[in-house]
Design an enzyme around this catalytic site. Structure first.
Site, mmCIF file in Angstrom:
data_model
loop_
_atom_site.group_PDB
_atom_site.id
_atom_site.type_symbol
_atom_site.label_atom_id
_atom_site.label_comp_id
_atom_site.label_asym_id
_atom_site.label_seq_id
_atom_site.Cartn_x
_atom_site.Cartn_y
_atom_site.Cartn_z
ATOM 1 N N HIS A 99 0.731 -1.184 -0.085
ATOM 2 C CA HIS A 99 0.138 -0.138 0.010
ATOM 3 C C HIS A 99 0.894 1.006 -0.068
ATOM 4 O O HIS A 99 0.607 2.114 -0.825
ATOM 5 C CB HIS A 99 -1.002 -0.070 1.176
ATOM 6 C CG HIS A 99 -1.595 1.233 1.364
ATOM 7 N ND1 HIS A 99 -2.856 1.541 0.903
ATOM 8 C CD2 HIS A 99 -1.191 2.133 2.092
ATOM 9 C CE1 HIS A 99 -3.303 2.695 1.236
ATOM 10 N NE2 HIS A 99 -2.268 3.244 1.968
ATOM 11 N N GLU A 100 2.111 1.178 0.798
ATOM 12 C CA GLU A 100 2.816 2.467 0.779
ATOM 13 C C GLU A 100 3.568 2.540 -0.395
ATOM 14 O O GLU A 100 3.608 3.607 -0.916
ATOM 15 C CB GLU A 100 3.936 2.514 2.043
ATOM 16 C CG GLU A 100 3.385 2.345 3.413
ATOM 17 C CD GLU A 100 2.235 3.563 3.633
ATOM 18 O OE1 GLU A 100 2.474 4.496 3.064
ATOM 19 O OE2 GLU A 100 1.186 3.245 4.359
ATOM 20 N N HIS A 133 1.448 4.571 -2.641
ATOM 21 C CA HIS A 133 1.626 6.110 -2.748
ATOM 22 C C HIS A 133 2.906 6.550 -3.357
ATOM 23 O O HIS A 133 2.884 7.527 -4.203
ATOM 24 C CB HIS A 133 1.927 6.514 -1.151
ATOM 25 C CG HIS A 133 0.340 6.133 -0.531
ATOM 26 N ND1 HIS A 133 -0.765 6.945 -0.942
ATOM 27 C CD2 HIS A 133 0.148 5.769 0.619
ATOM 28 C CE1 HIS A 133 -1.627 6.600 -0.150
ATOM 29 N NE2 HIS A 133 -1.132 5.962 0.910
ATOM 30 N N HIS A 174 2.900 9.223 -6.639
ATOM 31 C CA HIS A 174 3.839 10.469 -6.507
ATOM 32 C C HIS A 174 4.750 10.606 -7.903
ATOM 33 O O HIS A 174 4.775 11.327 -8.253
ATOM 34 C CB HIS A 174 4.886 10.406 -5.526
ATOM 35 C CG HIS A 174 5.737 11.371 -5.139
ATOM 36 N ND1 HIS A 174 6.962 11.500 -4.665
ATOM 37 C CD2 HIS A 174 5.365 12.714 -5.108
ATOM 38 C CE1 HIS A 174 7.578 12.524 -4.505
ATOM 39 N NE2 HIS A 174 6.573 13.552 -4.920
HETATM 40 ZN ZN LIG Z 1 -2.031 5.216 2.809
#
Ligand SMILES: [Zn+2]
Length: 229
Positions: A98-99, A102, A106
């Site tokens: 999940h990270e 991100h 980006h």
């Molecule tokens: Zn998150």
């Protein structure tokens, strides 16, 4: 004094955020016991996902704490917590992936993420200064301008929480797809990982909902140009 019935909004907010955070804890704890068949750790899965996307300049690091996992675009690090970094559980891989979602947002200039980043400064001011300004307005014999200004500031914090939702859902969707295509988890494990990520997403939904209720409460109490003279 009269009974402030709008206080019920605050209570509802506390209850739903409480239920959501209990939900994420219990779901995470459950799937933290399910070891992945590949035996890959959260950190290894994160590294694999990043490389697969050609992202070489983001480091995967260990951070202390429980559920403190986050991606920091300023230091270009994916920070994975104690329960995630070295664990080969389905829950750990889910959080790590999940990270990475991100990170990919980006790197691909995902619009809701940019919007969210742009809102950070004003949302910070809004959630810190909104209520104090409103209270000052109250004490200055119900200065409606200050009261409205406080509510508008506060609403930027609420808007931030709403914009956070698509960002979080998208990061999880990317994570679920990638752990499948990269062979990090099998189909059954991916289903379980989906449960962990959905439980985590519910905490953001609950917070946003509670924030909307708080805003609604302020508008009900102070909005509409209440006159005092
Ligand atoms: Zn998150």
């Amino acid at each position: 004094m009269y009974f402030d019935w709008t206080y019920i909004f605050v209570i509802i907010g506390v209850i739903i955020t409480g239920i959501a955070s209990a939900g994420v804890s219990s779901t995470f704890n459950k799937y933290a016991k399910f070891r992945s068949t590949t035996g890959m750790t959260g950190a290894e899965a994160a590294q694999k996902i990043l490389y697969s996307q050609g992202i070489m300049d983001v480091r995967v690091e260990h951070v202390r704490g429980k559920l403190t996992d986050h991606y920091d675009p300023r230091t270009k690090t994916v920070n994975l917590s104690d329960a995630t970094y070295g664990s080969d559980s389905v829950a750990a891989i889910g959080v790590a992936a999940h990270e990475c979602g991100h990170v990919i947002q980006h790197h691909t200039n995902y619009v809701p993420l940019n919007l969210r980043s742009a809102l950070v400064p004003v949302a910070n001011i809004g959630s810190k200064a909104g209520i104090p300004i409103l209270l000052i307005g109250m004490f200055l014999s119900y200065n409606q301008f200050l009261i409205n200004f406080g509510i508008v500031l506060f609403s930027f914090g609420v808007l931030f929480q709403i914009v956070t939702l698509p960002v979080e859902f998208d990061a999880s969707a990317r994570a679920l797809k990638l752990v499948g295509t990269l062979g990090i988890l099998d189909d059954r494990e991916r289903k379980d990982m989906g449960k962990v990520l959905r439980a985590a997403a519910m905490t953001y939904v609950a917070s946003a909902f509670a924030a909307i209720l708080s805003l609604l409460r302020l508008v009900l109490i102070f909005g509409g140009g209440r006159r005092r003279n």
